[in-house]
Write a protein that holds these residues in place. Structure first.
Motif, PDB file in Angstrom:
ATOM      1  N   LEU A  51       0.819  -1.213   0.000  1.00 60.44           N
ATOM      2  CA  LEU A  51       0.000   0.000   0.000  1.00 60.44           C
ATOM      3  C   LEU A  51       0.852   1.262   0.000  1.00 60.44           C
ATOM      4  O   LEU A  51       0.467   2.275  -0.590  1.00 60.44           O
ATOM      5  CB  LEU A  51      -0.916  -0.008   1.237  1.00 60.44           C
ATOM      6  CG  LEU A  51      -2.025  -1.085   1.238  1.00 60.44           C
ATOM      7  CD1 LEU A  51      -2.793  -1.033   2.554  1.00 60.44           C
ATOM      8  CD2 LEU A  51      -2.972  -0.871   0.069  1.00 60.44           C
ATOM      9  N   SER A  52       2.011   1.206   0.633  1.00 60.67           N
ATOM     10  CA  SER A  52       2.869   2.396   0.668  1.00 60.67           C
ATOM     11  C   SER A  52       3.318   2.780  -0.737  1.00 60.67           C
ATOM     12  O   SER A  52       3.375   3.970  -1.079  1.00 60.67           O
ATOM     13  CB  SER A  52       4.099   2.130   1.546  1.00 60.67           C
ATOM     14  OG  SER A  52       4.827   1.017   1.053  1.00 60.67           O
TER      15      SER A  52
ATOM     16  N   VAL B 167       1.642   2.205  -3.491  1.00 61.54           N
ATOM     17  CA  VAL B 167       0.464   2.758  -4.175  1.00 61.54           C
ATOM     18  C   VAL B 167       0.270   4.211  -3.774  1.00 61.54           C
ATOM     19  O   VAL B 167       0.001   5.085  -4.622  1.00 61.54           O
ATOM     20  CB  VAL B 167      -0.784   1.924  -3.845  1.00 61.54           C
ATOM     21  CG1 VAL B 167      -2.022   2.552  -4.479  1.00 61.54           C
ATOM     22  CG2 VAL B 167      -0.609   0.487  -4.319  1.00 61.54           C
ATOM     23  N   ARG B 168       0.410   4.508  -2.478  1.00 66.05           N
ATOM     24  CA  ARG B 168       0.252   5.892  -2.006  1.00 66.05           C
ATOM     25  C   ARG B 168       1.322   6.790  -2.609  1.00 66.05           C
ATOM     26  O   ARG B 168       1.052   7.918  -3.026  1.00 66.05           O
ATOM     27  CB  ARG B 168       0.316   5.933  -0.478  1.00 66.05           C
ATOM     28  CG  ARG B 168      -0.934   5.416   0.215  1.00 66.05           C
ATOM     29  CD  ARG B 168      -0.960   5.809   1.684  1.00 66.05           C
ATOM     30  NE  ARG B 168       0.120   5.177   2.423  1.00 66.05           N
ATOM     31  CZ  ARG B 168       0.006   4.014   3.062  1.00 66.05           C
ATOM     32  NH1 ARG B 168      -1.145   3.375   3.036  1.00 66.05           N
ATOM     33  NH2 ARG B 168       1.023   3.510   3.715  1.00 66.05           N
ATOM     34  N   ASP B 169       2.579   6.297  -2.665  1.00 69.53           N
ATOM     35  CA  ASP B 169       3.660   7.090  -3.256  1.00 69.53           C
ATOM     36  C   ASP B 169       3.372   7.389  -4.723  1.00 69.53           C
ATOM     37  O   ASP B 169       3.582   8.512  -5.200  1.00 69.53           O
ATOM     38  CB  ASP B 169       4.991   6.345  -3.131  1.00 69.53           C
ATOM     39  CG  ASP B 169       5.495   6.300  -1.694  1.00 69.53           C
ATOM     40  OD1 ASP B 169       4.906   6.990  -0.847  1.00 69.53           O
ATOM     41  OD2 ASP B 169       6.471   5.562  -1.433  1.00 69.53           O
TER      42      ASP B 169
ATOM     43  N   ASP C  29       0.420   7.488  -6.230  1.00 68.66           N
ATOM     44  CA  ASP C  29      -0.690   8.437  -6.339  1.00 68.66           C
ATOM     45  C   ASP C  29      -0.219   9.857  -6.065  1.00 68.66           C
ATOM     46  O   ASP C  29      -0.602  10.808  -6.770  1.00 68.66           O
ATOM     47  CB  ASP C  29      -1.807   8.050  -5.365  1.00 68.66           C
ATOM     48  CG  ASP C  29      -2.519   6.773  -5.786  1.00 68.66           C
ATOM     49  OD1 ASP C  29      -2.400   6.418  -6.985  1.00 68.66           O
ATOM     50  OD2 ASP C  29      -3.178   6.152  -4.943  1.00 68.66           O
ATOM     51  N   PHE C  30       0.600  10.022  -5.021  1.00 72.31           N
ATOM     52  CA  PHE C  30       1.097  11.359  -4.693  1.00 72.31           C
ATOM     53  C   PHE C  30       1.938  11.925  -5.837  1.00 72.31           C
ATOM     54  O   PHE C  30       1.776  13.096  -6.233  1.00 72.31           O
ATOM     55  CB  PHE C  30       1.921  11.298  -3.405  1.00 72.31           C
ATOM     56  CG  PHE C  30       2.618  12.591  -3.067  1.00 72.31           C
ATOM     57  CD1 PHE C  30       1.897  13.701  -2.630  1.00 72.31           C
ATOM     58  CD2 PHE C  30       3.990  12.712  -3.217  1.00 72.31           C
ATOM     59  CE1 PHE C  30       2.540  14.895  -2.339  1.00 72.31           C
ATOM     60  CE2 PHE C  30       4.641  13.894  -2.922  1.00 72.31           C
ATOM     61  CZ  PHE C  30       3.914  14.997  -2.476  1.00 72.31           C
TER      62      PHE C  30
END
Length: 1599
Positions: free
Chosen positions: A102-103, A105-107, A109-110
């Motif tokens: 998930l980390s 994916v968040r990176d 997206d950001f």
């Protein structure tokens, strides 16, 4: 040109129905794909993770497929390939379902969202109408990006001061791939771009307060760029908009800071982008702002990875040292003292107090200033800002000077050294009133400007080339000299005596501190002093006895186990220490006698009883693992000094052995070196007493009860080991590796001496001595010319005399004075010629002379290659190749050509020299024909190097063909690596074929279409084209040869590729053409043989079609032409003869002896051709001009044809049949006669005893080899015993420490650290990694029973290291040793089975099983892979269930099983292919190659003794022994064939003969020659068996 490759490329493109593109909306139905499982599943089951699926596009009903078409075509090596869809579903097009954290994916997206915002901002800035809120939002986003890429939480700190401690490569990669870096450059450029109405901003306006928000935003942009490229070459290379940053230097938006950080340690970018313009800009900024950071920027641009960049150094010298820029530098002068201050008394007694150092400078207002450096330092401490700024600026200036002088840049050294002489710098180094960092800068400048310059030369620690006349008859530590002493070196020692005194005084002060590295400010000075000491050691300023004493000081600095001050005081009063011990120049040893912490007077068994006060005082030091990098670097420098001292000790031991040998040989009988051969008196040389030599040799080591004189400390090595164990527990990888290497050296002293003694090259004859002296003189001259190349290599527009003042020109002329020819006389040191043009000729003559020594045709070529290697000639020539020069300089181009020629001769046919040059491979990976030819010689006939070649090297040469033209030299290199030592290299075959196919039409040139076919024959008819070795015809011919060799050895992959590249009908069309020349025929027919005949899978076309018979018909024509040719050998067609006798015979024999049967009807149809082939072969056999090798080829072909005729009932004419039978018998007889003749020849040349009156100096060398062999035999048990003690030390390292300091090494902490470090060594230090794996395996092996000398040595060493402490048999350490009684020494009994299990479990608990799995999965080194498997076998030995469970947990629970077993699967498949190819390989060619190799080996073989007794007068040459074996083998075969019909029992005799010694030897030889891919199967299968031992169900299922 319409080639097969282009057709296949078009067909592949036509298969792709659609390509994948991005869509603007996520709910677009065109973005839907259906997952199709690769295994049978229920209809509605969930998709498991890590499974494989095929993807079907719903809208088009097509399947996703991969292609070979690159996306990033602009890159040098594209890595991104297009994805498309096709209408057919292929099994191989399966994709893995990989779960993403998930980390990540968040990176993603950001980063994606940030790109969109920045893209919008760039458009607004281009239009010039960005709103205030938008600007604030973007500023906040840029701040967040800095925290994001630095991976630092935002706690309100200053965002511009955030630094990266450990770069996150994945986030840096996102910054590039999501186009954030591109948008950042857009923001930097957009405000200043004129869109027609003028730019939104001007760079000059950024100083205005109104534009402060924009200025801050730009500073943030540059900071993002800096953090995104830190330690990441891919991002550094992607910042191609360098001109934008260059144009914004000097406007305080961090552009210059970012440029410096971007280019720092990236030599390629630095040399490309830093020109005179950039340096001038920095200098102008320095004049305008007077900020020390600009000096720091210039310092960074001088160096890349601690190596000087001469081009940038010259540019900086040009501007910084220009008299016009003198005002920006602080001048230093030594003037008479105006008053005697209190502080002046703090100087050393021997310094002159009537002078002091003053600094003079001109400020930005053009006002001059001057002040004493001591007063400046005192006022700076008192918070006087102006004085502090001046001191800081001056310190940065000194650092810049040091970087400008780095690596002997004489343009800077010659000018700056006159302003800062040795005594001035030394005065400042001694002055304790100055701050530590300023003294460190002076120390650094002393090293690079005065010490590391000519005439100092690094001493060769271990000298392998030895002059017999210079070996002393008696040697002691004080008399031994490892450096070459002459008048200039003695003069330098006197010059730097005060500097050495400063080093000794400072080291004494460091040792006396309770915490040597406790003062952070002082640590920088400590580092520089140790660095200076290291270079003084390297340059031979210390004698060997002083080095041994210096070792004790350095160990005292590193050792944290110290003793009370009163003990030290008592020691200082000892008789050995005089009153003025510290005042002597070389008083290091005496100083150590006081400061070594009285270890020589306290017995080891007293250490556990150390008073608690000392234990408590020293315990905190045991716990400080994470000291700063500066302290770690200091310790690393000390380790380097210790490594050098150990090498010097090895050289001393070699000299000691040679001295014993010379004395035992009968030195008193040998004449003086000044006598000529004719003046030798009558004498007989006595044989050396081997036993006496061995007994004396043992005294060199710590093998007796008292310590040897060459021990490193006063505890027999205990302190040394304790220091190393402590350093290995640190978290600094280079330091840990260096300490481990020292530890392995310490426990392999005897093995090291034996190995080095084998390599000694004794120079006895007058010719050898003359060559030695000539080479030494030439190398000294060449080394100096290389060092001072900037003073004589011509450069247009460079740093020349027109750029400097008259005084500097005069000074430089004085430096260059002294015209000298290449040949030196006496002790006169070489100088470069003041006339620049003469230096070209001098260097050219030296290179010609060196090349002539190792010219391939010379008989002594191998000896001269070895001598040149031992004297370091290759190192000097490699440095010569790195001299910067202009490509238009014809004289330098000629020198570079000669340098390459020398390196080619240097390594030709010499595997050791090839391995030496292989370490510098990157120097030759540049486009160029010279480099390609040198690379070819490095790999030529070296199977090991070819087998280990990387993809990068192969790609480089194919890429050179694509970008720099179709040159034959590039193909010849590829031809060299594909086949070495007569054996094909399958790895290289696959790599080369893949790269050639990927290269396409730019590389693969075939003339097989209508338009180009006539062109091929036009070139063959052109005499000029035929003679052009680099022309188009030669390129095409070499290409076909390369493809043929790529398919040799039954390689299915390359066979199928080549079939499609060059069809059989095209080959027949070329070969059968009347204008086809022999060279082309040879290449094409060889291709047919390996690609169609001698293949892994059956090529039906060759056996069913008439193509091969058309070739046979053409062969008959050529065979007739050869037979009918003139008898005049001066006009013989040699290429045609070679083609007929080698290539034609090989394919005829290969075709008819193929494992795939020839079509019987086809054979019957062409029976006349078959009979004509046999007749023509026999006709050629009877020609008078054929050689023995050619005769063997023809014999094999005739035998094959006759066997086929008998098997297929083909009627052969009677006369021909009888001739064939007669030939068969003659062949055996001929072999016997030839073997006997060779034996007689070799017997005549055997070595005889020397004639009385004339000493045979060859016997000196030969008997030395006998001594080596006997020493090896006698030292063998002690070598093993010595290494076995290492295992005990690693079992219980805590026993080396006092009890209070043992916590860090107990409970397996040391073993855990060792195993973790081994993983880090996998890629960079493979040899060290292998040593550690072998040591870990040794722990698990049962101890061998040592001979009496081995047991005695073990007891002595164990007593020395552990005292009378018992090695407890604890399960947590698993030493497996039991004591015979309380306090007694360990007994060397076999390990109990329970102890073995304990050791296995200990290693497993510290990560050994995980290490084995990681190495198996990750390593690409075959040797390391094998050691990993063997360690795994040792861990599992005995069916240890706990280890099995640990492996199961790692494989199953940690999800490593797939990659793990894939490695074994690939290895087994490779072994299958290797076995299949080896068993059915064309034995004719293997035999030919083996014979050729044997001939080469015999010609280069020296005289080698095996087990030599005392009477060494009777011995046998190696090639003579081989000839005897061959003769006996051939005789027995001839005898068997002759009497086979009359004696039926002879078959039994034949079987027994094959099982005799010769047969066994042959079997062993074949086993030794077996491919590593096959031999590795035995340990792999054993490992898999042990995994499943005891019917382990889980691992059985997993397997």
């Amino acid at each position: 040109m319409d080639t097969v490759y282009s057709q296949r490329k078009r067909q592949a493109a036509e298969k792709i129905a659609y390509t994948l593109v991005s869509v603007p909306h996520g709910n677009d139905i065109a973005s839907l794909f259906e997952l199709d499982a690769t295994t049978l599943q229920r209809a509605d089951c969930l998709v498991p993770r890590n499974s494989y699926v095929r993807l079907r596009h719903l809208c088009t009903n097509t399947w996703v497929t991969s292609t070979n078409f690159p996306i990033d075509t602009e890159e040098e090596r594209p890595v991104m390939l297009k994805i498309g869809t096709c209408r057919t579903k292929e099994d191989k097009e399966a994709f893995a379902i990989v779960s993403v954290p998930l980390s990540e994916v968040r990176d993603l997206d950001f980063a994606n969202d940030a790109n969109k915002v920045l893209e919008s901002t760039v458009r607004q800035l281009q239009c010039g109408n960005i709103a205030q809120n938008d600007r604030r939002f973007v500023t906040k986003l840029l701040e967040d990006l800095i925290f994001f890429v630095c991976e630092v939480p935002n706690n309100g700190q200053d965002v511009l001061s955030v630094v990266i401690s450990n770069p996150n490569r994945e986030r840096q990669k996102l910054m590039r791939e999501q186009n954030i870096l591109a948008q950042i450059f857009g923001i930097l450029k957009a405000p200043f771009t004129d869109q027609g109405e003028g730019p939104m901003l001007k760079l000059e306006d950024l100083g205005d307060q109104r534009y402060a928000p924009f200025k801050y935003m730009l500073r943030l942009c540059y900071r993002v760029l800096r953090h995104s490229q830190q330690d990441y070459r891919k991002n550094q290379a992607s910042t191609k908009k360098f001109s934008i940053m260059q144009s914004q230097i000097g406007y305080e938006i961090l552009a210059e800071d970012t440029i410096t950080a971007l280019l720092h340690n990236n030599r390629k970018l630095l040399e490309k982008h830093i020109t005179a313009k950039e340096i001038e800009t920095f200098v102008n900024l320095l004049r305008r702002n007077r900020e020390p950071r600009f000096l720091d920027y210039l310092s960074d641009l001088c160096v890349s990875n601690k190596t000087a960049i001469p081009v940038t150094q010259e540019l900086i010298c040009k501007f910084i040292l220009n008299p016009a820029n003198a005002e920006i530098l602080i001048q230093t002068k030594l003037i008479p003292s105006m008053e005697t201050t209190l502080q002046s008394s703090m100087l050393q007694e021997d310094t002159e107090e009537d002078e002091e150092v003053w600094l003079y400078w001109i400020d930005s207002h053009k006002e001059p200033h001057g002040k004493s450096i001591r007063h400046l330092a005192q006022d700076a401490k008192g918070n006087h800002k102006l004085d502090n700024d001046v001191i800081t600026y001056y310190r940065y200036q000194l650092n810049l000077f040091a970087k400008m002088c780095l690596d002997r840049q004489y343009l800077a050294i010659n000018q700056v050294s006159s302003q800062l002489p040795v005594d001035l710098i030394l005065r400042c180094m001694f002055d304790e009133c100055l701050p530590y960092n300023l003294r460190a800068s002076f120390c650094r400048l002393m090293l690079h400007m005065h010490v590391d310059r000519e005439p100092q030369e690094a001493v060769v620690a271990v000298r392998y080339a030895r002059l017999w006349t210079e070996i002393p008859s008696k040697i002691t530590i004080h008399e031994y000299e490892y450096e070459f002493t002459d008048t200039s070196r003695e003069e330098m020692k006197r010059k730097f005596a005060p500097t050495m005194e400063f080093v000794e005084e400072y080291l004494k002060d460091v040792v006396s501190q309770p915490f040597p590295f406790g003062d952070e400010e002082k640590n920088e000075l400590t580092l520089e002093v140790v660095h200076l000491a290291r270079n003084l050691v390297y340059f031979g300023f210390y004698s060997f006895s002083e080095l041994l004493r210096l070792t004790r000081t350095l160990l005292a600095i590193l050792d944290f186990v110290q003793h009370p001050l009163n003990d030290m005081a008592e020691l200082s009063k000892s008789p050995e220490a005089g009153n003025n011990v510290f005042r002597t120049i070389h008083g290091v040893g005496e100083m150590m006698t006081q400061m070594v912490l009285s270890r020589g007077h306290i017995q080891p068994h007293h250490l556990p009883n150390t008073p608690p006060s000392i234990q408590d005082r020293k315990q905190p030091l045991c716990l400080t693992d994470n000291e700063d990098v500066m302290v770690m670097d200091t310790k690393l420098k000390i380790i380097e000094i210790l490594q050098f001292i150990l090498s010097v000790r090895l050289d001393y031991r070699i000299t000691y052995l040679l001295s014993i040998y010379k004395k035992e040989f009968g030195d008193s009988n040998l004449p003086d070196s000044s006598m000529s051969l004719s003046e030798f008196p009558s004498m007989s040389v006595s044989d050396p007493d081997i036993d006496e030599i061995a007994a004396k040799a043992e005294t060199m080591f710590a093998g007796s009860s008292e310590c040897s004189a060459v021990e490193l400390d006063d505890e027999g090595g205990r302190t040394f080991l304790r220091v190393l164990i402590h350093l290995i527990m640190q978290d600094y990888t280079p330091l840990v590796s260096g300490s481990l290497q020292l530890m392995f050296k310490h426990f392999s002293q005897r093995a090291e001496v034996l190995q080095a003694f084998k390599q000694v090259q004794l120079l006895v004859s007058e010719q050898d001595v003359e060559n030695y002296k000539q080479i030494k003189t030439n190398l000294d001259q060449l080394r100096l010319a290389v060092e001072k190349s900037e003073l004589w290599v011509e450069k247009s527009g460079g740093y020349g005399s027109e750029d400097i003042g008259d005084s500097q020109v005069k000074e430089q002329t004085m430096e260059e004075a002294g015209i000298l020819s290449p040949v030196q006389d006496g002790d006169v040191k070489p100088h470069i010629d003041s006339n620049k043009a003469n230096n070209y000729n001098i260097v050219k003559e030296i290179l010609l002379r060196l090349s002539k020594l190792c010219y391939p045709s010379k008989k002594s070529c191998v000896q001269q290659q070895r001598l040149l290697k031992n004297m370091g000639a290759h190192s000097v020539v490699l440095d010569l190749l790195q001299i910067p020069y202009e490509k238009s300089d014809e004289k330098m181009n000629e020198i570079m050509t000669l340098a390459h020629v020398f390196l080619q001769y240097f390594c030709r046919g010499n595997s050791q020299n090839q391995a030496l040059l292989h370490k510098y491979l990157n120097l030759f990976l540049t486009p160029g024909l010279l480099e390609a030819e040198t690379m070819r010689h490095i790999f030529m006939n070296n199977f090991h190097l070819c087998n280990e070649i990387s993809d990068r090297v192969v790609h480089h040469f194919v890429h050179c063909i694509e970008t720099h033209g179709r040159h034959v030299q590039y193909l010849k290199f590829l031809l060299t690596i594909v086949k070495a030592d007569g054996k094909y290299v399958k790895k290289c075959q696959d790599k080369v074929m893949t790269e050639l196919v990927n290269g396409g039409e730019d590389v693969l040139v075939f003339y097989n279409d209508r338009s180009s076919f006539p062109l091929l024959f036009q070139m063959m008819c052109c005499e000029m084209e035929r003679r052009d070795e680099g022309g188009a015809l030669a390129y095409h011919n070499t290409l076909v040869e390369l493809l043929a060799v790529c398919t040799e050895g039954k390689n299915v992959y390359t066979e199928l590729k080549c079939n499609s590249l060059l069809p059989l009908d095209d080959i027949v069309k070329v070969v059968t053409h009347e204008d086809c020349i022999p060279e082309v025929k040879t290449a094409y027919v060889n291709f047919v043989n390996h690609c169609y005949v001698d293949t892994e899978v059956e090529m039906k076309e060759i056996y069913t079609s008439h193509h091969i018979w058309k070739l046979f018909e053409n062969f008959l024509v050529d065979m007739a032409r050869v037979c009918n040719s003139t008898t005049d050998r001066n006009h013989a067609n040699i290429p045609l003869e070679r083609y007929v006798t080698e290539t034609v015979m090989a394919i005829v024999k290969g075709f008819f002896s193929s494992q795939f049967p020839v079509n019987n009807s086809n054979l019957q149809t062409h029976q006349p051709i078959f009979i004509q082939l046999l007749q023509s072969s026999f006709r050629i056999y009877n020609c008078t001009w054929i050689s023995s090798a050619q005769k063997n080829n023809i014999e094999g072909c005739i035998k094959t044809l006759s066997d086929v005729a008998k098997a297929r009932a083909i009627a052969i004419p009677v006369d021909l049949d009888s001739q064939v039978n007669t030939l068969s018998l003659k062949a055996h007889t001929y072999r016997v006669e030839r073997a006997v003749k060779d034996w007689r020849t070799s017997a005549r040349t055997r070595v005889r005893k020397e004639i009385l009156g004339v000493p045979d100096y060859k016997s000196i060398i030969e008997k030395l080899q006998g001594v080596v062999a006997c020493l090896e035999e006698q030292f063998s048990p002690m070598v093993q015993a010595e290494f076995s003690v290492l295992v005990d030390v690693l079992h219980s390292p805590e026993l080396l420490f006092p009890e209070a300091a043992r916590l860090r090494c107990e409970s397996g902490a040391f073993m855990s650290k060792l195993i973790k470090h081994t993983k880090k060594l996998m890629d960079k230090e493979e040899k060290l990694c292998i040593k550690i794996l072998q040591t870990l395996r040794e722990m698990l092996d049962k101890k061998k029973a040592f001979d009496e000398p081995g047991n005695v040595l073990r007891k002595i060493l164990l007593t020395r290291y552990f005292g009378n402490q018992r090695l407890h048999s604890k399960s947590e350490f698993g030493s497996g040793n039991s004591s015979a009684g309380g306090g007694s020494l360990v007994q060397d009994s076999d390990k109990l089975s329970s102890s073995m299990v304990d050791i296995q479990c200990l290693l497993d608990s510290e990560g050994a099983s995980e290490l084995v799995i990681d190495l198996i999965v990750s390593t690409k080194n075959d040797r390391m892979f094998e050691e990993s498997i063997l360690l795994g076998n040792a861990l599992l030995q005995g069916g240890n269930t706990q280890i099995q469970n640990s492996f199961y947990h790692q494989l199953h629970k940690q999800k490593k099983s797939e990659h793990f077993f894939k490695v074994f699967y690939d290895r087994m498949r490779l072994a299958q292919q290797e076995i299949r190819a080896t068993v059915s390989v064309n034995m004719f060619e293997v035999g030919t190659c083996r014979k050729r190799d044997e001939d080469v080996d015999v010609s280069h073989s020296g005289i080698r003794l095996r087990k030599t007794p005392k009477d060494s007068s009777l011995h046998m040459i190696d090639n003579m022994r081989g000839q005897l074996n061959e003769a006996s083998s051939a005789t027995s075969k001839a005898f068997v064939s002759f009497r086979k019909e009359r004696d039926t029992d002879l078959e039994v005799l034949e079987g027994q003969a094959s099982e005799g010694p010769g047969g066994v030897a042959e079997e062993r030889e074949e086993e030794a020659q077996m491919s590593r891919a096959i031999t590795i199967m035995k340990p792999i299968l054993r490992y898999l068996q042990l995994l499943c031992e005891n019917h382990n169900r889980d691992l059985q299922v997993l397997n």
